[in-house]
Design a protein around this motif. Sequence first.
Motif, PDB file in Angstrom:
ATOM      1  N   ARG A   1       0.633  -1.332  -0.382  1.00 54.34           N
ATOM      2  CA  ARG A   1      -0.464   0.344   0.079  1.00 54.34           C
ATOM      3  C   ARG A   1       0.828   1.135   0.325  1.00 54.34           C
ATOM      4  O   ARG A   1       0.395   2.341  -0.462  1.00 54.34           O
ATOM      5  CB  ARG A   1      -0.674  -0.329   1.801  1.00 54.34           C
ATOM      6  CG  ARG A   1      -2.429   1.387   1.569  1.00 54.34           C
ATOM      7  CD  ARG A   1      -2.883   0.508   2.935  1.00 54.34           C
ATOM      8  NE  ARG A   1      -3.638   2.098   2.935  1.00 54.34           N
ATOM      9  CZ  ARG A   1      -4.247   2.523   3.954  1.00 54.34           C
ATOM     10  NH1 ARG A   1      -3.340   1.963   5.623  1.00 54.34           N
ATOM     11  NH2 ARG A   1      -4.233   2.954   4.170  1.00 54.34           N
ATOM     12  N   HIS A   2       2.226   0.843   0.588  1.00 53.73           N
ATOM     13  CA  HIS A   2       3.254   2.370   0.704  1.00 53.73           C
ATOM     14  C   HIS A   2       3.108   2.596  -0.604  1.00 53.73           C
ATOM     15  O   HIS A   2       3.295   3.675  -1.157  1.00 53.73           O
ATOM     16  CB  HIS A   2       4.564   2.051   1.198  1.00 53.73           C
ATOM     17  CG  HIS A   2       5.445   2.472   0.715  1.00 53.73           C
ATOM     18  ND1 HIS A   2       5.845   3.972   1.812  1.00 53.73           N
ATOM     19  CD2 HIS A   2       6.180   3.459   0.450  1.00 53.73           C
ATOM     20  CE1 HIS A   2       6.165   4.632   1.560  1.00 53.73           C
ATOM     21  NE2 HIS A   2       7.274   3.824   0.314  1.00 53.73           N
ATOM     22  N   PHE A   3       2.930   2.224  -1.948  1.00 52.89           N
ATOM     23  CA  PHE A   3       3.114   2.029  -3.021  1.00 52.89           C
ATOM     24  C   PHE A   3       2.003   2.333  -3.444  1.00 52.89           C
ATOM     25  O   PHE A   3       2.461   3.427  -5.145  1.00 52.89           O
ATOM     26  CB  PHE A   3       3.629   1.396  -3.950  1.00 52.89           C
ATOM     27  CG  PHE A   3       5.270   0.884  -2.985  1.00 52.89           C
ATOM     28  CD1 PHE A   3       6.374   1.270  -3.108  1.00 52.89           C
ATOM     29  CD2 PHE A   3       5.682  -0.074  -2.184  1.00 52.89           C
ATOM     30  CE1 PHE A   3       7.694   1.477  -2.719  1.00 52.89           C
ATOM     31  CE2 PHE A   3       6.873  -0.841  -1.913  1.00 52.89           C
ATOM     32  CZ  PHE A   3       7.565  -0.005  -1.894  1.00 52.89           C
TER      33      PHE A   3
ATOM     34  N   ARG B   1      -4.571   4.894  -0.088  1.00 51.00           N
ATOM     35  CA  ARG B   1      -3.853   5.633   0.964  1.00 51.00           C
ATOM     36  C   ARG B   1      -4.423   7.192   1.298  1.00 51.00           C
ATOM     37  O   ARG B   1      -5.070   7.558   2.240  1.00 51.00           O
ATOM     38  CB  ARG B   1      -2.480   5.406   1.601  1.00 51.00           C
ATOM     39  CG  ARG B   1      -1.913   5.747   0.600  1.00 51.00           C
ATOM     40  CD  ARG B   1      -0.194   5.721   1.573  1.00 51.00           C
ATOM     41  NE  ARG B   1       1.187   5.837   0.355  1.00 51.00           N
ATOM     42  CZ  ARG B   1       1.569   6.868   0.147  1.00 51.00           C
ATOM     43  NH1 ARG B   1       1.583   8.399   0.484  1.00 51.00           N
ATOM     44  NH2 ARG B   1       2.421   6.750  -0.898  1.00 51.00           N
ATOM     45  N   ASN B   2      -4.350   7.995  -0.015  1.00 55.60           N
ATOM     46  CA  ASN B   2      -4.911   9.216   0.358  1.00 55.60           C
ATOM     47  C   ASN B   2      -6.357   9.431   0.280  1.00 55.60           C
ATOM     48  O   ASN B   2      -6.907   9.949   0.641  1.00 55.60           O
ATOM     49  CB  ASN B   2      -4.136   9.972  -0.627  1.00 55.60           C
ATOM     50  CG  ASN B   2      -2.607   9.975  -0.291  1.00 55.60           C
ATOM     51  OD1 ASN B   2      -1.882   9.325   0.660  1.00 55.60           O
ATOM     52  ND2 ASN B   2      -1.883  10.985  -0.585  1.00 55.60           N
ATOM     53  N   ASP B   3      -7.030   9.105  -0.807  1.00 56.62           N
ATOM     54  CA  ASP B   3      -8.224   8.636  -1.368  1.00 56.62           C
ATOM     55  C   ASP B   3      -9.433   8.556  -0.852  1.00 56.62           C
ATOM     56  O   ASP B   3      -9.652   7.116  -0.470  1.00 56.62           O
ATOM     57  CB  ASP B   3      -7.749   8.897  -2.758  1.00 56.62           C
ATOM     58  CG  ASP B   3      -9.319   8.929  -3.299  1.00 56.62           C
ATOM     59  OD1 ASP B   3     -10.513   8.905  -3.278  1.00 56.62           O
ATOM     60  OD2 ASP B   3      -9.389  10.235  -4.519  1.00 56.62           O
ATOM     61  N   PRO B   4      -9.718   9.305   0.308  1.00 60.46           N
ATOM     62  CA  PRO B   4     -11.347   8.027   0.788  1.00 60.46           C
ATOM     63  C   PRO B   4     -12.097   7.357   0.499  1.00 60.46           C
ATOM     64  O   PRO B   4     -12.003   5.928   0.706  1.00 60.46           O
ATOM     65  CB  PRO B   4     -12.082   9.378   1.059  1.00 60.46           C
ATOM     66  CG  PRO B   4     -11.817  10.778   0.743  1.00 60.46           C
ATOM     67  CD  PRO B   4     -10.541   9.762  -0.234  1.00 60.46           C
TER      68      PRO B   4
ATOM     69  N   LEU C   1      -9.944   4.154   0.191  1.00 60.05           N
ATOM     70  CA  LEU C   1      -9.408   3.329   1.483  1.00 60.05           C
ATOM     71  C   LEU C   1     -10.500   2.503   1.438  1.00 60.05           C
ATOM     72  O   LEU C   1     -10.796   1.168   1.638  1.00 60.05           O
ATOM     73  CB  LEU C   1      -9.517   4.395   2.396  1.00 60.05           C
ATOM     74  CG  LEU C   1      -9.028   3.894   3.241  1.00 60.05           C
ATOM     75  CD1 LEU C   1      -7.674   2.991   4.329  1.00 60.05           C
ATOM     76  CD2 LEU C   1      -9.424   5.303   4.773  1.00 60.05           C
TER      77      LEU C   1
ATOM     78  N   TYR D   1      -9.924  -0.666  -0.648  1.00 64.09           N
ATOM     79  CA  TYR D   1      -8.490  -1.586  -0.059  1.00 64.09           C
ATOM     80  C   TYR D   1      -9.155  -2.147   1.862  1.00 64.09           C
ATOM     81  O   TYR D   1      -8.784  -3.072   1.989  1.00 64.09           O
ATOM     82  CB  TYR D   1      -7.322   0.320   0.521  1.00 64.09           C
ATOM     83  CG  TYR D   1      -6.452  -0.642   1.620  1.00 64.09           C
ATOM     84  CD1 TYR D   1      -5.099  -1.535   1.096  1.00 64.09           C
ATOM     85  CD2 TYR D   1      -5.855  -0.845   2.843  1.00 64.09           C
ATOM     86  CE1 TYR D   1      -4.133  -2.361   1.619  1.00 64.09           C
ATOM     87  CE2 TYR D   1      -5.056  -1.521   3.590  1.00 64.09           C
ATOM     88  CZ  TYR D   1      -4.115  -2.512   2.994  1.00 64.09           C
ATOM     89  OH  TYR D   1      -3.112  -2.906   3.275  1.00 64.09           O
ATOM     90  N   GLU D   2      -9.016  -2.166   2.494  1.00 69.39           N
ATOM     91  CA  GLU D   2     -10.459  -2.141   3.397  1.00 69.39           C
ATOM     92  C   GLU D   2     -10.991  -3.399   2.573  1.00 69.39           C
ATOM     93  O   GLU D   2     -11.453  -4.244   3.667  1.00 69.39           O
ATOM     94  CB  GLU D   2     -12.018  -1.554   3.873  1.00 69.39           C
ATOM     95  CG  GLU D   2     -11.734  -2.202   5.054  1.00 69.39           C
ATOM     96  CD  GLU D   2     -13.382  -3.000   4.729  1.00 69.39           C
ATOM     97  OE1 GLU D   2     -14.171  -3.615   5.396  1.00 69.39           O
ATOM     98  OE2 GLU D   2     -13.811  -2.842   3.498  1.00 69.39           O
TER      99      GLU D   2
END
Lengths: 779, 403
Positions: free
Chosen positions: A572-574, A579-582, A585, A588-589
């Motif tokens: 996810r770091h990359f 991580r930034n966009d609601p 996210l 990703y969940e």
Amino acid sequence: MPWLKEFRAIYETYRGNPFNSAQWDVVHADPAECLHVVAGPGTGKTTSMVGRILKLVFHDQIPPGAILATSFTKKAAEELRSRILSQGMELKPLLLADYSVPAAAKAWIDEVDVNQVLTGTMDSICQDILRESKPPGSADPEPVDAYVASTVMFRDGFLFSGKMSDKDVESYLRDFHGPHPFGYNATKKGGLIEEIYQRWNNDCVDYAAFAASGTPEEQNAKTIVRDVIERYRTKLDELGAIDFVQLEAEVLRRFRAGDDNVNAWRDRLQVVIVDEYQDTNLLQEQIYFEMARSCKTITVVGDDDQSLYRFRGATVELFVDFPARMNAGLGGTASQHFLRENYRSTQPIVDLVNGYADLDPDYQTVRVPPPAGGSRGIICQSSIQPVFPVVGLFRATPEELAEDLASLIHDVFRGGGRMIPGVGNLIREPGNGDLGDCCLLGGSHQEFAGNRRRLPRLLREEFESLNPRIDVFNPRGRSLADIEQVILFGGYLAHVIDPSGTKLDASAIGQYATPTRDVIQGWKDVAANHHADAATPQDLKDYVQSWFDRDAGPGKTWPRRVSILEFLNGLRHFFPFFRNDPEGLIYYEVFTRQFQACQRIGSWSGDIITNSAKPNWEERAAFDLIEFMLGPIASGTVGVNEDLVESFPRNRFSIMSIHQAKGLEFPMVIVDIGSDFKVNNQQQRRNRAPEWGESSHKLESEIRPHAKGIGVPIRSEIDRAYDDLYRKFFVAFSRPEQVVLLVGLDKSRPDTGSLKNVAAGDDRNGNRRWPGNVPITYL
Amino acid sequence: MSLVSKSPSFYLPSYSLTSDVLGFIRCGLQYRYQGVAKIPSTRPFQLWFGEFIHGVMEEGYRQYEESVRNRAPDLPPWNPVRVYRMARQIEQSLRDRKLFPNNRAVRKLGYLRVVTAINELGPYLFPLISEAEISLSATRSMLPIPKHYQTRQVPSYEVTGRVDVITSVQLNDPAHRGNSLVQYLVGFLNHERAQGRLRNLPNDFEVIIDYKGARRPAISTAGGGATDYWSVYGWQVKTYAHIREKQPGSKRVALGVVIYLNELLPTWDDLAKLQSDIAYQITDITPTPGSDDWEIIHMKKPMKSHADYKKNRDLSWDFRMRRALRLEPVHQQAVAEAVTRFDRYVRQIEISHSKEKLCSDILQAWPQNTSDPDTCTACDYHTFCPRRQRSGNFATSPKLPSI
């Protein structure tokens, strides 16, 4: 000393609005009275319920902890609580400060704590009851999520029973699938068994009687289905888990068994109030009656025209026939109240809603009958200006429709407005107006149907080509497998889980059709290309390569067991999108949720195993991750978590299904009544003019004869399918405040369209009956 | 001919004192990911540990309570196997909630600590309990939010909490004579009365007890100034007292007690931190120099593994209990301060939500506000955390697993 008049005056002054007479009748009804409130859209249903609760607390001195108020969805229950608490908190000091309130009443009001009112959904209340009444040595009930329940049902119940290919089961379930074989596969059969299981409980079915009915082959099939369900329950017990159906059934069982702890919970209640009662099922009705068994005071609020959840077991007759059912179940009578004054929508929209509800003569027979000499129609009380007519935008092809619709939205919200013939220029509100004032509603929010791009997708593409571009907010409508970042992320994940690339061919994902395997392979290809691309950041390449090679670096040893969550988190770091966009996210969940599902039902806790001495361990752990984590995402079995889709960004264009729009309102609503219907395709008729009932209607017919407490459905399956379709578009048409824009292909145009379509004004017999008092201004 | 604008949605948010407010205080960004978006941590042992220890303590009390109801009081100490059985059941229910200890050492430590807590603290604590696991809720006005951040109508908010234990026993009851916990509480109350901080205390009052699966924090940082956790746990228990007193039928709450359960069985790492806190004079409970307790704390860590706690158990019961118990007198001024602090944090959370809605960028919207280095060390997001990047102290790439 009576002070009801004073209470009303203080309350109305605080609200800044008087209650209308129908609302006030609900608010001030005697505390011991049972009410059946039929509330049309936008008529202040929540206002009346909250008013009644606060009147019960402050005026009638019912302890707040003795009032139970529930709603159908978590969000609706939260809104109800929000209003009770905020109004309660603000009204209390006003009552205490007012000279007209008697001193004795003030002493009560001063002590009272509105926060003690019990609110929630049926599920959350049942969970609380079981938690509060649990004996020592027992665990809190923790319901499993839908994916875990479905997977256990399919795998441990169905697959491991060895009866997947049983001819009797095959033939029995086939009848519920519909006339066409397309899509009738093992997954579908598992889903049908799950539906039977839910109906068995929700309809309080005598399964023994049900299983004994029908031909010998059907009886055999039903016995096998029961065995599958028993296997499922046993597995859940082993996992220490419970599903939502069992949660409710257990509470009813304890009520009826006279459990002291549960009875003590019930005995503190003095009033039960249920919102959205039109979507209640029989099991829930029985629980509500048990909850009200001591106090004999129950109020139900709802609108049969907005019942949308038959497919989840909702039985609208329970609302329509509530007075008689309550009399039979609890004793006593319920007074009926109709809320009709609509404060949401302008006159043309109200005319559309009323005209639409009335257009099918047969539909009238299933609605709550209006009061003697009265009507069910809603009455416009909106003061919104200016008033726009109903507007229509219909084009020959979906592409043309998307282009013109995108241009219109762009003009209204990003440009100088769009001229509506005969009315004027339609433009956003000059101060705060933005895209959040508008939304697109349709039968489905999905962006693809198979490989075909639907209107939501085409619109997204059109918006991206405009200047300035418009972003779309449709996290629920995009199959995860269609999202570029998900594909790349999933591809890297698949490579890392299965570096040798062999496990995808094995049987572990046998439950998924070949397309799922193809999807994952496609993702791997995308990731491989990305990894080979010179433009890809080197640190990403190195990181993934290390996981791929299980190489911890110089002098370090790779652990034999490592959680795949470590990789998800590192990868996810990359991916700034995750991580930034609601919205990112929320996607990703899904990966992390599936990791947790894998932890719960897999055998390897979601770990990657690296042990050359135990290659079969490595393999099995990888199978688990593919089967429970990646496969469901690739196949579309799991989607985004609805609870995380909190609100609609003001600067994006929202697209949602009609079901999701229930309870919401927007200044401008675009209703898609026919962008999918290019030709008279049989597959699509179910969405505009059904030819047979859905599986939910067929199962209803099959199971209800054995339900304890409700008769067989009187109407045919196809009539029920039509009724449900009318209700769906009734909900859609009643969402807008100021502008309703109907869109679709020319063949669904209400004035000239040639395809039979209930949303375009057809009755079930194919007669076009678009209400004459609802002219449409076509663009 | 303009459209109207959509009215801001009305919403009264509900904030839990522990999972929301304390989560946000720990770190706003971490709270957004883990608390709001439900992203699991790769190192959830702190959460697991807290829930585990709470669950077993509750279960222990329930078993004792039932024995009293059955007129056969069965007070700990119990056979450790009995406690292990309870612990296994709680572990299973946490597993159902997707909480795992992550490694065997953490799990083992959890088991050892619950046996210590039940068998050493339980005999004094359980007889004092009048209610366990009490849900609390109150509505509070939202502090004003700047106009440009008002993306939804939030005139007020609901604050919720769950108190572990309430006692309302008569502390002078002869039945509790010899109960060292009661003696400690009575001694403290008498001292507070003498200092004039607890005026007009009725004979009948309540004491709120909150368990923490943590060590006793330092009362200030080495450089001075209050550390977050010391203050925050104090505010939390006072806010509980404030809400509890508003519930119908409740009595005056005189005292809030935070029990730092880790102090009953500290690890060698805990002792090393305590040693440091003593050196910097930033902890309030210290052993007498030269005493056995002092010696144990200052001896060299005897083993690499922190699984050997034998020596730690040799710390005196009195010292461990005094380290574990933090007593907070509840009076108007202290409560007002605590509640206002929480109101401010809630406003900050609301503003962060609004910022996110306005800019659609999570990293910009949510503060990275932790003051606890441990929070950052165990954080899954440190490789892209803007604060870490600004500090220059950050890894540019995620760490690979290794042993």
